[in-house]
Motif scaffolding. Structure first.
Motif, PDB file in Angstrom:
ATOM      1  N   TYR A  88       0.909  18.286  -4.228  1.00 24.65           N
ATOM      2  CA  TYR A  88      -0.283  19.099  -3.972  1.00 24.65           C
ATOM      3  C   TYR A  88      -0.838  18.586  -2.661  1.00 24.65           C
ATOM      4  CZ  TYR A  88      -2.421  15.003  -6.109  1.00 24.65           C
ATOM      5  OH  TYR A  88      -2.763  13.712  -6.415  1.00 24.65           O
ATOM      6  N   ASN A 144       9.066  -2.190  -8.012  1.00 21.54           N
ATOM      7  CA  ASN A 144       8.222  -2.526  -6.852  1.00 21.54           C
ATOM      8  C   ASN A 144       6.806  -2.971  -7.245  1.00 21.54           C
ATOM      9  OD1 ASN A 144       6.832  -0.170  -7.398  1.00 21.54           O
ATOM     10  ND2 ASN A 144       7.796   1.012  -5.768  1.00 21.54           N
ATOM     11  N   GLY A 159       8.754   9.965   1.099  1.00 14.57           N
ATOM     12  CA  GLY A 159       8.797  11.253   0.390  1.00 14.57           C
ATOM     13  C   GLY A 159       7.782  12.196   1.021  1.00 14.57           C
ATOM     14  N   LYS A 160       7.170  13.028   0.184  1.00 15.65           N
ATOM     15  CA  LYS A 160       6.296  14.078   0.724  1.00 15.65           C
ATOM     16  C   LYS A 160       5.104  13.499   1.503  1.00 15.65           C
ATOM     17  CE  LYS A 160       6.422  15.820  -3.486  1.00 15.65           C
ATOM     18  NZ  LYS A 160       7.632  15.236  -4.014  1.00 15.65           N
ATOM     19  N   ILE A 161       4.424  12.501   0.902  1.00 13.66           N
ATOM     20  CA  ILE A 161       3.228  11.959   1.569  1.00 13.66           C
ATOM     21  C   ILE A 161       3.629  11.071   2.753  1.00 13.66           C
ATOM     22  CG2 ILE A 161       1.193  10.482   1.262  1.00 13.66           C
ATOM     23  CD1 ILE A 161       1.108  11.502  -1.682  1.00 13.66           C
ATOM     24  N   ASP A 197      -7.119   2.561  -1.043  1.00 14.25           N
ATOM     25  CA  ASP A 197      -7.710   3.708  -1.750  1.00 14.25           C
ATOM     26  C   ASP A 197      -7.422   3.580  -3.245  1.00 14.25           C
ATOM     27  OD1 ASP A 197      -8.991   6.343  -1.777  1.00 14.25           O
ATOM     28  OD2 ASP A 197      -7.014   7.114  -2.337  1.00 14.25           O
ATOM     29  N   PRO A 220       6.157   5.464  -5.023  1.00 15.54           N
ATOM     30  CA  PRO A 220       5.515   5.450  -6.345  1.00 15.54           C
ATOM     31  C   PRO A 220       5.550   4.039  -6.911  1.00 15.54           C
ATOM     32  CG  PRO A 220       7.707   6.407  -6.484  1.00 15.54           C
ATOM     33  CD  PRO A 220       7.479   6.101  -5.039  1.00 15.54           C
ATOM     34  N   TYR A 231      11.180   2.259   5.278  1.00 14.54           N
ATOM     35  CA  TYR A 231      12.104   1.859   4.211  1.00 14.54           C
ATOM     36  C   TYR A 231      11.949   2.840   3.058  1.00 14.54           C
ATOM     37  CZ  TYR A 231      14.075  -0.384   0.167  1.00 14.54           C
ATOM     38  OH  TYR A 231      14.811  -0.620  -0.969  1.00 14.54           O
ATOM     39  N   ASP A 232      13.078   3.337   2.582  1.00 18.35           N
ATOM     40  CA  ASP A 232      13.095   4.187   1.386  1.00 18.35           C
ATOM     41  C   ASP A 232      14.451   3.997   0.729  1.00 18.35           C
ATOM     42  OD1 ASP A 232      13.370   6.618  -0.404  1.00 18.35           O
ATOM     43  OD2 ASP A 232      11.438   7.102   0.486  1.00 18.35           O
ATOM     44  N   HIS A 288     -10.023   5.997  -4.628  1.00 22.41           N
ATOM     45  CA  HIS A 288      -8.971   6.962  -4.982  1.00 22.41           C
ATOM     46  C   HIS A 288      -9.385   8.382  -4.580  1.00 22.41           C
ATOM     47  CE1 HIS A 288      -5.220   7.073  -7.696  1.00 22.41           C
ATOM     48  NE2 HIS A 288      -5.212   8.155  -6.911  1.00 22.41           N
ATOM     49  N   HIS A 305       3.690   4.277   0.626  1.00 22.36           N
ATOM     50  CA  HIS A 305       3.751   5.658   0.113  1.00 22.36           C
ATOM     51  C   HIS A 305       4.845   5.835  -0.928  1.00 22.36           C
ATOM     52  CE1 HIS A 305       0.724   6.907   2.901  1.00 22.36           C
ATOM     53  NE2 HIS A 305       1.377   6.290   3.863  1.00 22.36           N
ATOM     54  N   PHE A 348      -6.695  12.186  -2.244  1.00 25.78           N
ATOM     55  CA  PHE A 348      -6.253  13.544  -2.618  1.00 25.78           C
ATOM     56  C   PHE A 348      -7.380  14.565  -2.522  1.00 25.78           C
ATOM     57  CE2 PHE A 348      -8.433  14.476  -6.621  1.00 25.78           C
ATOM     58  CZ  PHE A 348      -9.028  13.245  -6.864  1.00 25.78           C
ATOM     59  N   THR A 390      -2.503   3.729  -0.049  1.00 27.94           N
ATOM     60  CA  THR A 390      -3.081   4.918  -0.696  1.00 27.94           C
ATOM     61  C   THR A 390      -2.167   5.363  -1.839  1.00 27.94           C
ATOM     62  OG1 THR A 390      -1.986   6.360   0.900  1.00 27.94           O
ATOM     63  CG2 THR A 390      -4.283   5.794   1.368  1.00 27.94           C
ATOM     64  N   SER A 391      -1.288   4.452  -2.299  1.00 25.68           N
ATOM     65  CA  SER A 391      -0.315   4.883  -3.302  1.00 25.68           C
ATOM     66  C   SER A 391      -0.711   4.499  -4.729  1.00 25.68           C
ATOM     67  CB  SER A 391       1.064   4.358  -2.934  1.00 25.68           C
ATOM     68  OG  SER A 391       2.022   5.154  -3.554  1.00 25.68           O
ATOM     69  N   ARG A 392      -0.502   3.254  -5.118  1.00 32.77           N
ATOM     70  CA  ARG A 392      -0.940   2.796  -6.438  1.00 32.77           C
ATOM     71  C   ARG A 392      -1.358   1.327  -6.326  1.00 32.77           C
ATOM     72  NH1 ARG A 392      -1.708   7.217  -7.596  1.00 32.77           N
ATOM     73  NH2 ARG A 392      -0.844   8.496  -9.255  1.00 32.77           N
TER      74      ARG A 392
HETATM   75  N1  LIG Z   1      -4.411   8.116  -3.412  1.00 36.17           N
HETATM   76  C1  LIG Z   1      -4.194   9.331  -3.857  1.00 36.17           C
HETATM   77  O1  LIG Z   1      -5.125  10.140  -3.988  1.00 36.17           O
HETATM   78  C2  LIG Z   1      -2.790   9.758  -4.200  1.00 36.17           C
HETATM   79  C3  LIG Z   1      -2.525  11.123  -4.415  1.00 36.17           C
HETATM   80  C4  LIG Z   1      -1.218  11.531  -4.690  1.00 36.17           C
HETATM   81  C5  LIG Z   1      -0.197  10.601  -4.776  1.00 36.17           C
HETATM   82  N2  LIG Z   1      -0.481   9.268  -4.588  1.00 36.17           N
HETATM   83  C6  LIG Z   1       0.603   8.265  -4.670  1.00 36.17           C
HETATM   84  O2  LIG Z   1       1.535   8.536  -3.646  1.00 36.17           O
HETATM   85  C7  LIG Z   1       2.841   8.307  -4.177  1.00 36.17           C
HETATM   86  C8  LIG Z   1       3.877   9.044  -3.348  1.00 36.17           C
HETATM   87  O3  LIG Z   1       3.700  10.433  -3.522  1.00 36.17           O
HETATM   88  P1  LIG Z   1       4.753  11.483  -2.929  1.00 36.17           P
HETATM   89  O4  LIG Z   1       4.240  12.831  -3.294  1.00 36.17           O
HETATM   90  O5  LIG Z   1       5.056  11.188  -1.501  1.00 36.17           O
HETATM   91  O6  LIG Z   1       6.042  11.135  -3.810  1.00 36.17           O
HETATM   92  P2  LIG Z   1       7.557  11.497  -3.487  1.00 36.17           P
HETATM   93  O7  LIG Z   1       8.262  11.412  -4.786  1.00 36.17           O
HETATM   94  O8  LIG Z   1       7.641  12.758  -2.689  1.00 36.17           O
HETATM   95  O9  LIG Z   1       8.032  10.303  -2.534  1.00 36.17           O
HETATM   96  C9  LIG Z   1       8.170   8.993  -2.971  1.00 36.17           C
HETATM   97  C10 LIG Z   1       9.230   8.338  -2.095  1.00 36.17           C
HETATM   98  O10 LIG Z   1       9.261   6.953  -2.425  1.00 36.17           O
HETATM   99  C11 LIG Z   1      10.625   6.556  -2.499  1.00 36.17           C
HETATM  100  N3  LIG Z   1      10.722   5.357  -3.319  1.00 36.17           N
HETATM  101  C12 LIG Z   1      10.803   5.247  -4.663  1.00 36.17           C
HETATM  102  N4  LIG Z   1      10.852   3.947  -5.011  1.00 36.17           N
HETATM  103  C13 LIG Z   1      10.810   3.241  -3.863  1.00 36.17           C
HETATM  104  C14 LIG Z   1      10.836   1.864  -3.559  1.00 36.17           C
HETATM  105  N5  LIG Z   1      10.932   0.943  -4.527  1.00 36.17           N
HETATM  106  N6  LIG Z   1      10.787   1.482  -2.274  1.00 36.17           N
HETATM  107  C15 LIG Z   1      10.695   2.409  -1.281  1.00 36.17           C
HETATM  108  N7  LIG Z   1      10.667   3.726  -1.498  1.00 36.17           N
HETATM  109  C16 LIG Z   1      10.726   4.136  -2.782  1.00 36.17           C
HETATM  110  C17 LIG Z   1      11.363   7.752  -3.046  1.00 36.17           C
HETATM  111  O11 LIG Z   1      12.749   7.685  -2.738  1.00 36.17           O
HETATM  112  C18 LIG Z   1      10.644   8.895  -2.341  1.00 36.17           C
HETATM  113  O12 LIG Z   1      11.238   9.204  -1.102  1.00 36.17           O
HETATM  114  C19 LIG Z   1       2.717   8.781  -5.640  1.00 36.17           C
HETATM  115  O13 LIG Z   1       3.702   8.191  -6.460  1.00 36.17           O
HETATM  116  C20 LIG Z   1       1.334   8.307  -6.007  1.00 36.17           C
HETATM  117  O14 LIG Z   1       1.431   6.991  -6.522  1.00 36.17           O
HETATM  118  C21 LIG Z   1      -1.744   8.839  -4.296  1.00 36.17           C
END
Ligand SMILES: NC(=O)c1ccc[n+]([C@@H]2O[C@H](COP(=O)([O-])OP(=O)(O)OC[C@H]3O[C@@H](n4cnc5c(N)ncnc54)[C@H](O)[C@@H]3O)[C@@H](O)[C@H]2O)c1
Length: 330
Positions: free
Chosen positions: A100, A211, A153-155, A258, A206, A173-174, A295, A204, A298, A232-234
């Motif tokens: 989203y 991890n 990934g997307k973000i 965040d 998950p 790194y991914d 947080h 960025h 988003f 801004t991830s977790r």
């Molecule tokens: N702060 C916020 O408001 C907010 C909002 C949405 C999402 N998020 C966080 O952002 C994260 C990423 O979202 P997204 O939409 O880009 O997800 P996504 O699934 O599109 O991308 C995640 C990427 O991380 C990679 N990945 C997985 N494990 C990994 C690791 N150990 N080391 C390196 N890369 C790894 C995956 O291969 C993928 O390319 C979500 O999981 C969520 O925790 C935060």
């Protein structure tokens, strides 16, 4: 058909009720987060709509199954807060909103980096007191700095596009490098190389068992002195006490978070008249080179619209047709 919403805020009601004109579901909104303390309140709702800090562990899922809940709809992307094995075992379907507006989170990430670096938050307060001095506001150019992105990934990808626009050199790194990003000049490296070479590190990926505490004493030791870290991830990607030590030792120059390990007790709540017992966050918030946002990455109109649209569409499709698409986890 009834849906019970947990961790509901006024803006959730606003956006979901607007989208519900198409569906006509019945909503029960609970302000509290979902956990063992409230799970018995569920009556005849077939669907639970949960958010990032709702605790969907085995104990909760078992009660939900006993009460006849058929579907858990996560109105977020991450799904680290649900025991998927237990949901599978008790026959409860699970869906989420995998994407989203990744731009919403990416733009907030850059906002945090710019705020910390150019100190606009301090300048805002300073000029209101007629203090037009510049000492203490010195920043650095992002142009030609090395920004390390972990998770593309997307973000991560949306953030990289912004960072490239600033003329930064992006390394990444991914687990699964993206050829489209390589073509744009992003250098994929090992995790250790990203730790060692980056001026700025942005998380960025998950949160996964692999991890958990990615940023800890060992990884911090590998980083440049004065490194900037933005998360801004977790929250659990960062070992907060190791990070506090690194801030004290000046290893970390700037920190933007965040998300926070213990955020469920704090974030999304107005605690302005409360004594906060979490001394770790108090300590972090007292540092001049740390920026905490609750947080909110988003939190844009576009993202909330997409969240409510996709969640209700998935609920409707799943219950009527049993579809399987990328929103469906189980
Ligand atoms: N702060 C916020 O408001 C907010 C909002 C949405 C999402 N998020 C966080 O952002 C994260 C990423 O979202 P997204 O939409 O880009 O997800 P996504 O699934 O599109 O991308 C995640 C990427 O991380 C990679 N990945 C997985 N494990 C990994 C690791 N150990 N080391 C390196 N890369 C790894 C995956 O291969 C993928 O390319 C979500 O999981 C969520 O925790 C935060």
């Amino acid at each position: 058909m009834k849906i019970a919403f947990f961790s509901t805020k006024p803006y959730d009601k606003l956006f979901f009720e607007k989208e519900n004109r198409t569906y006509g579901f019945q909503f029960n909104f609970y302000e509290t987060h979902l956990g063992p303390h409230i799970v018995n309140a569920i009556e005849d709702e077939k669907v639970i709509c949960a958010f990032v800090n709702d605790k969907l562990n085995r104990q909760v899922i078992e009660v939900l199954a006993e009460k006849g809940v058929e579907l858990i709809a996560l109105r977020c992307a991450g799904f680290n807060n649900i025991d998927l094995e237990a949901a599978r075992e008790f026959g409860i379907k699970v869906c989420r909103v995998p994407a989203y507006s990744p731009e919403a989170v990416a733009e907030h990430t850059m906002a945090m980096l710019l705020t910390l670096n150019r100190k606009t938050h301090k300048a805002y307060n300073r000029v209101r007191e007629q203090n037009f001095a510049l000492h203490g506001l010195l920043g650095f150019n992002l142009y030609q700095k090395k920004i390390g992105v972990i998770g593309t990934g997307k973000i991560g990808k949306a953030f990289i596009k912004i960072a490239l626009g600033f003329g930064a050199h992006v390394i990444a790194y991914d687990l699964y490098p993206d050829p489209e990003l390589t073509a744009k000049g992003v250098d994929y490296k090992s995790l250790d190389e990203v730790f060692k070479e980056s001026d700025i590190i942005s998380l960025h990926c998950p949160l996964t068992p692999e991890n958990h505490y990615l940023i800890n004493k060992e990884s911090l030791d590998k980083m440049k002195n004065g490194v900037t870290i933005i998360n801004t991830s977790r929250g659990n990607l960062i070992h907060t006490n190791d990070v506090i030590k690194a801030l004290k030792e000046r290893k970390i120059g700037l920190l933007g978070i965040d998300v926070y390990e213990q955020e469920e007790k704090l974030f999304f709540k107005d605690l302005s008249t409360t004594i906060i017992e979490d001394e770790t966050i108090q300590l972090l918030m007292s540092y001049p080179n740390v920026l905490v946002t609750a947080h909110q990455a988003f939190f844009t109109t576009e993202a909330l619209t997409e969240i409510s649209q996709r969640t209700l569409r998935s609920i409707s499709d799943l219950l009527s047709k049993g579809i399987t698409d990328e929103d469906v986890l189980l």
